[in-house]
Design a protein around this motif. Sequence first.
Motif, PDB file in Angstrom:
ATOM      1  N   GLU A   8       0.828  -1.205   0.000  1.00  0.00           N
ATOM      2  CA  GLU A   8       0.000   0.000   0.000  1.00  0.00           C
ATOM      3  C   GLU A   8       0.868   1.262   0.000  1.00  0.00           C
ATOM      4  O   GLU A   8       0.581   2.222  -0.736  1.00  0.00           O
ATOM      5  CB  GLU A   8      -0.914  -0.007   1.226  1.00  0.00           C
ATOM      6  N   GLU A  12       0.894   4.210  -2.723  1.00  0.00           N
ATOM      7  CA  GLU A  12       0.500   5.557  -2.284  1.00  0.00           C
ATOM      8  C   GLU A  12       1.568   6.585  -2.637  1.00  0.00           C
ATOM      9  O   GLU A  12       1.254   7.679  -3.129  1.00  0.00           O
ATOM     10  CB  GLU A  12       0.258   5.556  -0.770  1.00  0.00           C
ATOM     11  N   SER A  16       1.422   9.717  -5.350  1.00  0.00           N
ATOM     12  CA  SER A  16       1.739  11.096  -4.972  1.00  0.00           C
ATOM     13  C   SER A  16       2.755  11.708  -5.934  1.00  0.00           C
ATOM     14  O   SER A  16       2.613  12.870  -6.355  1.00  0.00           O
ATOM     15  CB  SER A  16       2.281  11.123  -3.540  1.00  0.00           C
TER      16      SER A  16
END
Length: 213
Positions: A8, A12, A16
């Motif tokens: 994860e 993530e 970004s």
Amino acid sequence: MTEARLRETLCELAASLFARGLTHGSTGNISARTADGGLLVSPTGTSFGRLDPARLARFDAAGRHIGGDRPTKEMPLHRAFYDTREGAGAVVHLHSCHSVALSALPVADPGDFLPPLTPYAVMQLGRVRLLPYFRPGDPAMGDAVRELDGRHAAVMLANHGPVVAGRSVEAACDAIEELEATARLALMLHGLPARGLTPAQVAELLAARGDAG
């Protein structure tokens, strides 16, 4: 960190980077070391903005692809950093605009690609080595990194993009962002009488970093 959480986190952070324009389309690749010595790697042809934790390529500690989608074609580049940088926990490669632009300009010292404009790039990256142009996916990129024998945590592939190894995926992403920010500063100051850090100041920062690269 559990493998589920690492998956994860990797996705993530990649999302970004993509959202802020640090890589685009299906460019860039990212990998992280798992607790059992294996690797999680972004699949080939995928966008940083749409990585799926369940579909990351999974390698075991022996380097066998044991799950997930087919990995990035830049695997030789990633493996070279893991094999030569003790403690490397992640590797990130971007096609970030300012660093690529800077690599297309004349460079005084290929062993020290980034001008020492602020302490932060030196602290996070050490000296960034400029490597010559290679065709994307060329295994010779990995060979070129291996020849550095672990002396550099970051390299810049000429006309292609930066590659950074860090102790964690967070550290690697922070460092490659610092590389891009410094390249942007260098372009903003290009042709101006900029005042950078002195050789003594750079040496002090490298000594505190405890890493020749």
